[in-house]
Design a protein around this motif. Structure first.
Motif, mmCIF file in Angstrom:
data_model
loop_
_atom_site.group_PDB
_atom_site.id
_atom_site.type_symbol
_atom_site.label_atom_id
_atom_site.label_comp_id
_atom_site.label_asym_id
_atom_site.label_seq_id
_atom_site.Cartn_x
_atom_site.Cartn_y
_atom_site.Cartn_z
ATOM 1 N N ASP A 1 -20.586 -14.772 -7.131
ATOM 2 C CA ASP A 1 -21.320 -13.524 -6.896
ATOM 3 C C ASP A 1 -22.338 -13.699 -5.767
ATOM 4 O O ASP A 1 -22.494 -12.811 -4.908
ATOM 5 C CB ASP A 1 -22.036 -13.083 -8.174
ATOM 6 N N VAL A 2 -23.044 -14.822 -5.769
ATOM 7 C CA VAL A 2 -24.051 -15.057 -4.735
ATOM 8 C C VAL A 2 -23.378 -15.243 -3.375
ATOM 9 O O VAL A 2 -23.857 -14.740 -2.349
ATOM 10 C CB VAL A 2 -24.926 -16.270 -5.095
ATOM 11 N N VAL A 3 -22.255 -15.962 -3.351
ATOM 12 C CA VAL A 3 -21.518 -16.146 -2.103
ATOM 13 C C VAL A 3 -21.092 -14.797 -1.540
ATOM 14 O O VAL A 3 -21.227 -14.523 -0.341
ATOM 15 C CB VAL A 3 -20.291 -17.052 -2.332
ATOM 16 N N ALA A 4 -20.581 -13.926 -2.408
ATOM 17 C CA ALA A 4 -20.147 -12.602 -1.957
ATOM 18 C C ALA A 4 -21.317 -11.790 -1.415
ATOM 19 O O ALA A 4 -21.191 -11.090 -0.399
ATOM 20 C CB ALA A 4 -19.476 -11.856 -3.110
ATOM 21 N N ALA A 5 -22.471 -11.896 -2.070
ATOM 22 C CA ALA A 5 -23.641 -11.152 -1.609
ATOM 23 C C ALA A 5 -24.114 -11.661 -0.251
ATOM 24 O O ALA A 5 -24.495 -10.872 0.629
ATOM 25 C CB ALA A 5 -24.761 -11.249 -2.641
ATOM 26 N N PRO B 1 -21.785 -14.386 6.844
ATOM 27 C CA PRO B 1 -20.427 -14.814 6.464
ATOM 28 C C PRO B 1 -19.950 -16.002 7.287
ATOM 29 O O PRO B 1 -19.057 -16.746 6.868
ATOM 30 C CB PRO B 1 -19.583 -13.567 6.737
ATOM 31 N N GLN B 2 -20.551 -16.197 8.452
ATOM 32 C CA GLN B 2 -20.134 -17.283 9.338
ATOM 33 C C GLN B 2 -20.540 -18.663 8.829
ATOM 34 O O GLN B 2 -20.236 -19.678 9.474
ATOM 35 C CB GLN B 2 -20.685 -17.065 10.748
ATOM 36 N N ALA C 1 -25.469 -26.778 5.501
ATOM 37 C CA ALA C 1 -26.904 -26.633 5.270
ATOM 38 C C ALA C 1 -27.253 -25.221 4.824
ATOM 39 O O ALA C 1 -28.025 -25.023 3.882
ATOM 40 C CB ALA C 1 -27.670 -26.991 6.538
ATOM 41 N N VAL C 2 -26.690 -24.224 5.484
ATOM 42 C CA VAL C 2 -26.982 -22.838 5.132
ATOM 43 C C VAL C 2 -26.538 -22.542 3.704
ATOM 44 O O VAL C 2 -27.234 -21.849 2.951
ATOM 45 C CB VAL C 2 -26.304 -21.878 6.138
ATOM 46 N N ALA C 3 -25.381 -23.061 3.296
ATOM 47 C CA ALA C 3 -24.871 -22.786 1.960
ATOM 48 C C ALA C 3 -25.816 -23.288 0.870
ATOM 49 O O ALA C 3 -25.995 -22.627 -0.163
ATOM 50 C CB ALA C 3 -23.486 -23.408 1.795
ATOM 51 N N VAL C 4 -26.440 -24.440 1.093
ATOM 52 C CA VAL C 4 -27.397 -24.964 0.114
ATOM 53 C C VAL C 4 -28.733 -24.240 0.224
ATOM 54 O O VAL C 4 -29.343 -23.863 -0.782
ATOM 55 C CB VAL C 4 -27.580 -26.479 0.294
ATOM 56 N N ALA C 5 -29.197 -24.019 1.450
ATOM 57 C CA ALA C 5 -30.515 -23.409 1.656
ATOM 58 C C ALA C 5 -30.571 -21.976 1.155
ATOM 59 O O ALA C 5 -31.632 -21.500 0.739
ATOM 60 C CB ALA C 5 -30.876 -23.447 3.136
ATOM 61 N N ALA C 6 -29.436 -21.281 1.179
ATOM 62 C CA ALA C 6 -29.392 -19.900 0.697
ATOM 63 C C ALA C 6 -29.071 -19.811 -0.794
ATOM 64 O O ALA C 6 -28.996 -18.708 -1.342
ATOM 65 C CB ALA C 6 -28.357 -19.099 1.492
ATOM 66 N N PHE D 1 -31.564 -14.987 -4.013
ATOM 67 C CA PHE D 1 -30.954 -16.203 -3.483
ATOM 68 C C PHE D 1 -31.858 -17.402 -3.768
ATOM 69 O O PHE D 1 -32.583 -17.873 -2.893
ATOM 70 C CB PHE D 1 -30.690 -16.055 -1.984
ATOM 71 N N GLN D 2 -31.804 -17.886 -5.002
ATOM 72 C CA GLN D 2 -32.620 -19.019 -5.415
ATOM 73 C C GLN D 2 -31.850 -20.319 -5.226
ATOM 74 O O GLN D 2 -30.655 -20.401 -5.511
ATOM 75 C CB GLN D 2 -33.010 -18.876 -6.889
ATOM 76 N N ARG D 3 -32.527 -21.346 -4.750
ATOM 77 C CA ARG D 3 -31.880 -22.639 -4.588
ATOM 78 C C ARG D 3 -31.523 -23.230 -5.952
ATOM 79 O O ARG D 3 -32.238 -23.033 -6.936
ATOM 80 C CB ARG D 3 -32.772 -23.582 -3.794
ATOM 81 N N LEU D 4 -30.422 -23.967 -5.978
ATOM 82 C CA LEU D 4 -29.875 -24.467 -7.228
ATOM 83 C C LEU D 4 -30.196 -25.949 -7.404
ATOM 84 O O LEU D 4 -30.261 -26.710 -6.439
ATOM 85 C CB LEU D 4 -28.358 -24.275 -7.240
#
Length: 624
Positions: free
Chosen positions: A31-35, A41-42, A159-164, A4-7
């Motif tokens: 793929d990363v979202v699914a993982a 998931p929340q 925030a979580v979506a970007v940080a992960a 899970f590398q930041r983009l």
């Protein structure tokens, strides 16, 4: 195992403009979202189907092949689910409020036009009311470094979506700090632009006169690129503002050149941004609270990290100046103790009146307070605000910018659940006044506590000093290395059972408490396969429906799908009364979940209400 590398916004855009496949970038993001769904998931309320995401990427590739250069080519992004995306529900984390807009918000239209690829819509404190991220039926997104702690809110999922590393940037909103507090806790850049700099058309309002759409990114360059795309006057937004220095100019600042983040670019849109930028080119003065106003609520590590941030900005050429921020603290009280709480009430007035149980209990307690605000109190609040603004203006005579902690501390999830109002208020200590006083703000990382959670500081300037703040932040971050980022907390979610409810257990209905008391998490508001009929059973208290599988001749019925852990699910099933039972229900996408079914005797004297499409419509028809 997924890494899970930041983009990087700019790296992806450069690569896709240079011939890399936008489709492959989109596939990698999916793929990363699914993982990460196995972990948090929340973070999401809605994920677009894979084909919808890939279709956007194909459009980007076709445009580039036709000779276009797109500033955000192929960059995956997410939006907070109080921002409209055409054809997809906007819920503001309240299923009973949800609607499907025909048109996207202006900011989404501009991002897509710039080549960005939307992945989904993220979770939030319901109606953007909160700084903790726990006030949502969809669950509580948690700090990516330690899931025992809150992520911050209300833009928690963004925030979580970007940080992960799920997306390269995300849109949040910021009325009282919602785009800055989550940035601090998750070690992100959080740009809260000046009010009116970005359009808010298509945003579900929290406080409409104060709301700003904001951006989270992993680096300053990414935030600056998004700002470049989104800045501009929008005649369809009553609160959009032209640049005060040049009121006839229809758009925002000139494009950001590569060197603009090194030194301070003049911001042609700013009443003070140009001069501020000039002062920030070399030496500058930055305001810090007087020692007795540096409040960290017993968090000594935060205090030490703030002191280090002051030293960092001093090394970058600044001179710290102690200022009295008591007027700022006093102003902040107006947001929830003054008439502006009534502005929140206005945004949800119909729902609050007709279906109050559909609103999260803590949020409901806040917005109900607005019903008692009088016109006299409102004008007193306006007058008090003007006095606070005059005091704030004096600050800019003494300093060029302020450097404040973004939040005084961070809290564990369990602590916030036990004390939801007071702890939330503490997190807004240094953020609540900013929009009231018409300031620009940029949250930047400032290190980590021993538990791995992020601490941040915020650069605050006058309205429209946004580009100057970005430039100054670049100098701040380059001064000397910051501590290495700790690993993400990848503890998998607890396994559970998905349960479809169709009637009295829906959000806002009489038996919904049987789910909330078991900490059920809303997964989705969806429909069954078109093979069911819905009946209103006779003589049940409270009124309950019977969902019957009929095959051909059936219809798709609205349901809400919740997830419970195994123990909670077992205790729930034990309380289901005959003639109802728990069986298996097929959803419209073919997924099989547990759900309410009924014995044949449930139809004795029952009324067929299938044509209404769901239980809410039936209940509404009774009141008509």
């Amino acid at each position: 195992m997924t890494d899970f590398q930041r983009l990087s916004v700019s790296a992806i855009a450069d690569a896709v403009n240079g011939g890399a496949s936008a489709v492959e970038v989109a596939r990698a993001a999916l793929d990363v979202v699914a993982a990460y769904d196995e972990i948090q998931p929340q973070a999401w309320i809605l994920r677009l189907p894979a084909e919808a995401v890939l279709a956007q990427a194909r459009v980007v590739e076709a445009r580039i092949a036709a000779g276009e250069a797109l500033p955000l080519a192929g960059v995956p992004f997410a939006v907070k689910d109080n921002i409209d995306v055409a054809g997809w529900p906007t819920s503001a984390a309240c299923p009973a409020f949800a609607y499907v807009p025909e048109r996207s918000a202006t900011v989404v239209e501009r991002l897509v036009a710039a080549g960005a690829v939307l992945v989904g819509k993220t979770n939030l404190d319901q109606f953007a009311t909160g700084l903790v991220g726990v006030r949502s039926p969809y669950g509580a997104p948690l700090c990516v470094f330690d899931q025992a702690y809150v992520s911050g809110g209300s833009s928690s999922g963004s925030a979580v979506a970007v940080a992960a590393g799920l997306v390269a940037f995300s849109l949040g909103t910021d009325t009282a700090g919602s785009g800055r507090v989550p940035a601090a806790f998750n070690h992100l850049i959080g740009l809260k632009p000046s009010k009116g700099r970005w359009s808010t058309r298509g945003l579900v309002p929290a406080c409409r006169s104060l709301d700003c759409i904001s951006v989270f990114a992993a680096d300053l360059e990414g935030a600056a690129l998004v700002d470049e795309v989104l800045t501009g006057f929008d005649p369809e937004d009553d609160y959009s503002r032209r640049a005060p220095e040049d009121p006839l100019r229809p758009s925002g600042p000139p494009p950001l050149e590569a060197e603009d983040l090194h030194g301070a670019p003049a911001d042609g849109c700013s009443p003070s941004g140009g001069p501020v930028a000039e002062r920030l080119r070399e030496s500058f003065r930055f305001g810090v609270p007087k020692p007795d106003q540096r409040l960290f609520l017993g968090d000594h590590q935060s205090a030490a990290l703030y002191a280090a941030a002051i030293a960092r900005l001093t090394t970058a050429g600044g001179t710290p100046v102690e200022i009295d921020i008591a007027p700022l603290f006093d102003c902040a009280k107006l947001l929830y103790s003054g008439p502006w709480v009534a502005e929140r009430t206005a945004a949800v007035e119909t729902l609050l009146r007709d279906t109050p149980g559909a609103i999260h209990p803590t949020v409901r307690a806040i917005v109900q307070g607005g019903l008692a605000v009088t016109g006299v109190e409102t004008f007193k609040g306006f007058h008090a605000l003007e006095a606070h603004r005059r005091a704030a203006e004096a600050i800019w005579d003494a300093v060029d910018v302020m450097l404040l902690p973004t939040a005084p501390t961070i809290y564990r999830l369990k602590a916030v659940q036990a004390e939801p109002i007071a702890l939330n208020a503490n997190l807004g200590l240094y953020t609540n006044f900013v929009n009231l006083l018409d300031m620009s703000a940029l949250a930047v990382p400032a290190g980590f506590r021993e538990n791995g959670t992020g601490f941040g500081v915020t650069l605050i300037g006058p309205a429209f000093a946004d580009r100057a703040l970005l430039a100054l932040a670049e100098r701040y971050l380059e001064t000397f290395p910051m501590a290495d980022m700790p690993p993400l907390d990848l503890t998998p979610k607890k396994p559970g059972v998905k349960l479809a409810v169709v009637g009295a257990h829906l959000a806002g209905m009489p038996l919904h408490w049987q789910l909330t008391s078991r900490e059920a998490r809303l997964v989705s508001a969806t429909r069954t396969a078109p093979t069911y009929k819905l009946y209103a059973m006779a003589e049940t208290t409270p009124p309950k429906p019977a969902l019957i599988h009929v095959g051909e001749g059936g219809a798709a019925i609205l349901v809400e799908v919740y997830e419970l852990d195994f123990e909670a699910f077992g205790s729930f099933v034990a309380e289901v009364p005959a003639p109802l039972a728990i069986g298996t229900v097929t959803l419209e996408d073919g997924t099989l979940v547990k759900g309410f079914v009924a014995e044949p005797r449930a139809l004795n004297g029952a009324t067929d209400i299938t044509e209404l499409g769901g239980w809410r419509a039936y209940i509404a028809s009774l009141a008509a």
